[in-house]
Design an enzyme around this catalytic site. Structure first.
Site, mmCIF file in Angstrom:
data_model
loop_
_atom_site.group_PDB
_atom_site.id
_atom_site.type_symbol
_atom_site.label_atom_id
_atom_site.label_comp_id
_atom_site.label_asym_id
_atom_site.label_seq_id
_atom_site.Cartn_x
_atom_site.Cartn_y
_atom_site.Cartn_z
ATOM 1 N N SER A 140 0.857 -1.184 0.000
ATOM 2 C CA SER A 140 0.000 0.000 0.000
ATOM 3 C C SER A 140 0.889 1.229 0.000
ATOM 4 O O SER A 140 2.013 1.193 0.512
ATOM 5 C CB SER A 140 -0.888 0.013 1.258
ATOM 6 O OG SER A 140 -1.575 1.245 1.387
ATOM 7 N N TYR A 153 -2.322 -1.202 10.691
ATOM 8 C CA TYR A 153 -2.388 -1.615 9.280
ATOM 9 C C TYR A 153 -1.233 -1.006 8.497
ATOM 10 O O TYR A 153 -0.523 -1.710 7.766
ATOM 11 C CB TYR A 153 -3.718 -1.172 8.676
ATOM 12 C CG TYR A 153 -3.808 -1.368 7.172
ATOM 13 C CD1 TYR A 153 -4.261 -2.560 6.633
ATOM 14 C CD2 TYR A 153 -3.439 -0.349 6.292
ATOM 15 C CE1 TYR A 153 -4.340 -2.745 5.258
ATOM 16 C CE2 TYR A 153 -3.512 -0.522 4.912
ATOM 17 C CZ TYR A 153 -3.966 -1.717 4.404
ATOM 18 O OH TYR A 153 -4.035 -1.889 3.045
#
Length: 256
Positions: A140, A153
């Site tokens: 990401s 996360y």
């Protein structure tokens, strides 16, 4: 070495929805044998029914025994397996200014970081025996510019990016290529599919990503992700502060 986009046998974790399903269907349309994995059997049956010839394995990426069983089945039933797409992940919100729920944190790390490490470890010796093979990690842009409201996360994605860098080096003299995709905000149900104009449409993301996978680039970035990927070193703190402040002022929709 450039990844071949056709003629592969490809295993995709988290392949029943979102980016995983998008990649699975894109590879399937190019004539690859695609096997998807996930926890939700009904959803995988829906995907395979819509894509005749695609296969599925029920697997929990957070469970080492489930990973081992899936790897055994893959090597038995799909001996030509030559591409592993580590895509499965979860994205709960948290608050690092308060006590973090320990069970949530452990589940996140087991899913987003240990899951890909364990999955790759279970298949790596098999992949090294193939004439050419690819390991693909879905990280990401939050690996480079963390979203403060998903602190754990973001940290798992930063750790997975680091792991991919090390593994790429260690496999440098083999026929196994390590690639990484680092998506921006893509309009999927990872958080909540919302149609927000700031989110990249899934079909556009998949199309741009597939084009990138056909190159020798170790890291595949869509153009909209590059400003965050180019995290400016000593200016990192100001960049992270400004990025998160913009999202506090214009929140991500997370409710129905």
């Amino acid at each position: 070495m450039t990844m071949q986009l056709t003629g592969n046998t490809i295993f995709i974790t988290g392949g029943s929805s979102g980016i995983g399903r998008g990649l699975a269907e894109a590879f399937h349309k190019r004539g690859n044998q695609v096997i998807i994995a996930g926890r939700r059997a009904a959803l995988m049956e829906e995907v395979t029914a819509a894509n005749p010839g695609m296969a599925a394995i029920v697997m929990d990426i957070a469970d080492p025994a489930s990973i081992a069983a899936a790897a055994d089945r893959l090597m038995r039933d799909y001996p030509n397996l030559d591409v592993l797409v580590n895509n499965a992940g979860i994205m709960p919100f948290d608050d690092a200014s308060a006590p973090i729920d320990d069970a949530m944190a452990q589940r996140l790390i087991a899913t987003n970081l240990l899951g890909p490490i364990r999955m790759t470890s279970a298949l790596i010796e098999h992949l090294k025996q193939r004439p050419r093979a690819t390991i693909l990690y879905n990280t990401s842009v939050l690996a480079y510019v963390p979203l403060a409201m998903t602190a754990v996360y973001s940290a798992t994605k930063a750790a997975l990016h680091s792991y991919a860098l090390s593994q790429r080096f260690m496999l440098r003299d083999t026929a196994v290529t390590v690639q990484e995709i680092a998506p921006p905000w893509v309009d999927t149900d990872l958080v909540r599919k919302s149609g927000d104009s700031r989110a990249m449409p899934l079909d556009a993301f998949i199309a741009e990503t597939m084009a990138g996978l056909g190159t020798e680039a170790p890291e595949i970035l869509v153009e909209s992700a590059r400003p965050l990927r180019d995290n400016p070193g000593a200016e990192e703190h100001a960049l992270v502060h400004g990025f998160n402040l913009s999202l506090v002022e214009n929140p991500i929709p997370v409710d129905g």
